[in-house]
Design a protein around this motif. Structure first.
Motif, PDB file in Angstrom:
ATOM      1  N   ARG A 168       0.817  -1.215   0.000  1.00  0.00           N
ATOM      2  CA  ARG A 168       0.000   0.000   0.000  1.00  0.00           C
ATOM      3  C   ARG A 168       0.855   1.272   0.000  1.00  0.00           C
ATOM      4  NH1 ARG A 168      -5.567  -1.103   3.401  1.00  0.00           N
ATOM      5  NH2 ARG A 168      -6.027  -3.141   2.446  1.00  0.00           N
ATOM      6  N   PRO A 174      -4.495   3.061   4.120  1.00  0.00           N
ATOM      7  CA  PRO A 174      -5.601   2.768   3.200  1.00  0.00           C
ATOM      8  C   PRO A 174      -5.091   2.347   1.830  1.00  0.00           C
ATOM      9  CG  PRO A 174      -5.317   5.132   3.429  1.00  0.00           C
ATOM     10  CD  PRO A 174      -4.401   4.497   4.434  1.00  0.00           C
ATOM     11  N   GLU A 175      -5.954   1.681   1.097  1.00  0.00           N
ATOM     12  CA  GLU A 175      -5.614   1.332  -0.279  1.00  0.00           C
ATOM     13  C   GLU A 175      -5.373   2.615  -1.068  1.00  0.00           C
ATOM     14  OE1 GLU A 175      -5.162  -1.355  -1.923  1.00  0.00           O
ATOM     15  OE2 GLU A 175      -6.093  -3.037  -0.881  1.00  0.00           O
ATOM     16  N   PRO A 176      -4.287   2.676  -1.844  1.00  0.00           N
ATOM     17  CA  PRO A 176      -4.052   3.889  -2.630  1.00  0.00           C
ATOM     18  C   PRO A 176      -5.155   4.088  -3.655  1.00  0.00           C
ATOM     19  CG  PRO A 176      -2.546   2.119  -3.277  1.00  0.00           C
ATOM     20  CD  PRO A 176      -3.253   1.653  -2.044  1.00  0.00           C
ATOM     21  N   GLN A 177      -5.659   5.336  -3.738  1.00  0.00           N
ATOM     22  CA  GLN A 177      -6.718   5.648  -4.679  1.00  0.00           C
ATOM     23  C   GLN A 177      -6.123   5.890  -6.063  1.00  0.00           C
ATOM     24  OE1 GLN A 177     -10.069   5.619  -3.952  1.00  0.00           O
ATOM     25  NE2 GLN A 177      -9.313   4.745  -2.032  1.00  0.00           N
ATOM     26  N   PRO A 178      -6.757   5.356  -7.099  1.00  0.00           N
ATOM     27  CA  PRO A 178      -6.231   5.594  -8.448  1.00  0.00           C
ATOM     28  C   PRO A 178      -6.282   7.079  -8.792  1.00  0.00           C
ATOM     29  CG  PRO A 178      -8.424   4.600  -8.536  1.00  0.00           C
ATOM     30  CD  PRO A 178      -7.991   4.550  -7.100  1.00  0.00           C
ATOM     31  N   GLN A 179      -5.196   7.577  -9.327  1.00  0.00           N
ATOM     32  CA  GLN A 179      -5.095   8.979  -9.696  1.00  0.00           C
ATOM     33  C   GLN A 179      -4.942   9.085 -11.214  1.00  0.00           C
ATOM     34  OE1 GLN A 179      -5.377  11.519  -7.560  1.00  0.00           O
ATOM     35  NE2 GLN A 179      -5.579  10.130  -5.806  1.00  0.00           N
TER      36      GLN A 179
END
Length: 282
Positions: A177, A213-218
């Motif tokens: 993560r 937290p799970e990395p959010q797609p950017q």
């Protein structure tokens, strides 16, 4: 000729940060750190690469600043950075931003501990981010090593070999993560109670409770790649190893018109750059 990586590279202590938006950026999907990541490089390049690898993102890695912290002059460091670019470990880029209505260039130097070829860099810097592999056994071994080191850092968190193995997968999730070793150690050792009755249960609970937290797609950021040596932008096809044709020795020199055009671009960049900025990686 390649030579073994030196065992005692300079330590990146008290290295200055660049201004916000400038400096080092780590490339994604790198292999876990080992003791021989740069053994394929000459001694000087391996030493500088090891130093760069251990710097935090946004560190000022301009040639002038590196020369103040490494036992090499500016010319030697400039040549070494060019060689690291050719070897696939770094690329210099810029992207336009608008601050207070004024257009400016933001400069970065992407660094990768894992050597990449031109195709990988081209895909990454044009927004086609290469897929990141799932955590491997090597990554889990790094997790095991961090858990085993906890007892040396904080005796209250001493774990047995079996306990490290049982917690290894949970610790590996931190790296998956985006956490690094220092962040994991800090999360485990910060704010400890005076007495830890059961180190295994305590670490297991923190690994779960503090898991990032799970990395959010950017949306991908597109960069304009510039020559590592002269910082001139060029079409991707003409940059091999991060160097333009001229800096690779493909032409004898610049014409007078080209020199004047280059000076004009530099003057324009200086006019749009804030006077208060220092230590930018340009």
């Amino acid at each position: 000729m390649a030579t073994a990586q030196p065992s005692a590279a300079p330590r990146p202590s008290a290295h200055p940060k660049a201004n916000p938006g400038y400096g080092k950026k780590s490339a994604p999907g790198q292999e876990p750190r080992t003791g021989r990541d740069f053994a394929h490089l000459p001694v000087r390049e391996a030493s500088i690469a090891t130093y760069l690898d251990r710097l935090d993102d946004e560190a000022d890695i301009s040639i002038k600043t590196l020369a103040k912290h490494l036992p090499y002059g500016q010319c030697a460091i400039g040549t070494a950075l060019n060689n690291l670019s050719v070897a696939g470990h770094l690329r210099r880029v810029r992207r336009p931003v608008t601050v207070d209505g004024n257009p400016r260039w933001v400069w970065h130097t992407f660094f990768s501990r894992t050597a990449r070829d031109d195709a990988w860099w081209d895909a990454f810097l044009t927004g086609e981010v290469p897929p990141v592999a799932a955590p491997s056994q090597a990554a889990r071994s790094v997790a095991y090593d961090v858990l085993a080191r906890l007892g040396r850092i904080e005796p209250r968190l001493t774990l047995s070999a079996g306990e490290c193995g049982a917690l290894e997968e949970s610790a590996a999730q931190w790296f998956a993560r985006g956490a690094n070793e220092a962040q994991l150690v800090q999360a485990m050792t910060a704010g400890l109670p005076e007495h830890v009755a059961h180190a295994y249960g305590f670490v297991r609970a923190r690994l779960v409770a503090k898991l990032p937290p799970e990395p959010q797609p950017q949306p991908p950021t597109r960069y304009e790649v510039v020559c590592t040596a002269c910082a001139e932008p060029a079409a991707g096809a003409s940059l091999r190893g991060g160097l333009c044709e001229g800096c690779r020795g493909g032409r004898s020199g610049l014409t007078a018109d080209q020199v004047q055009a280059h000076v004009g671009r530099l003057r324009a960049a200086l006019r749009t750059r804030p006077r208060t900025q220092k230590g930018a990686d340009v």
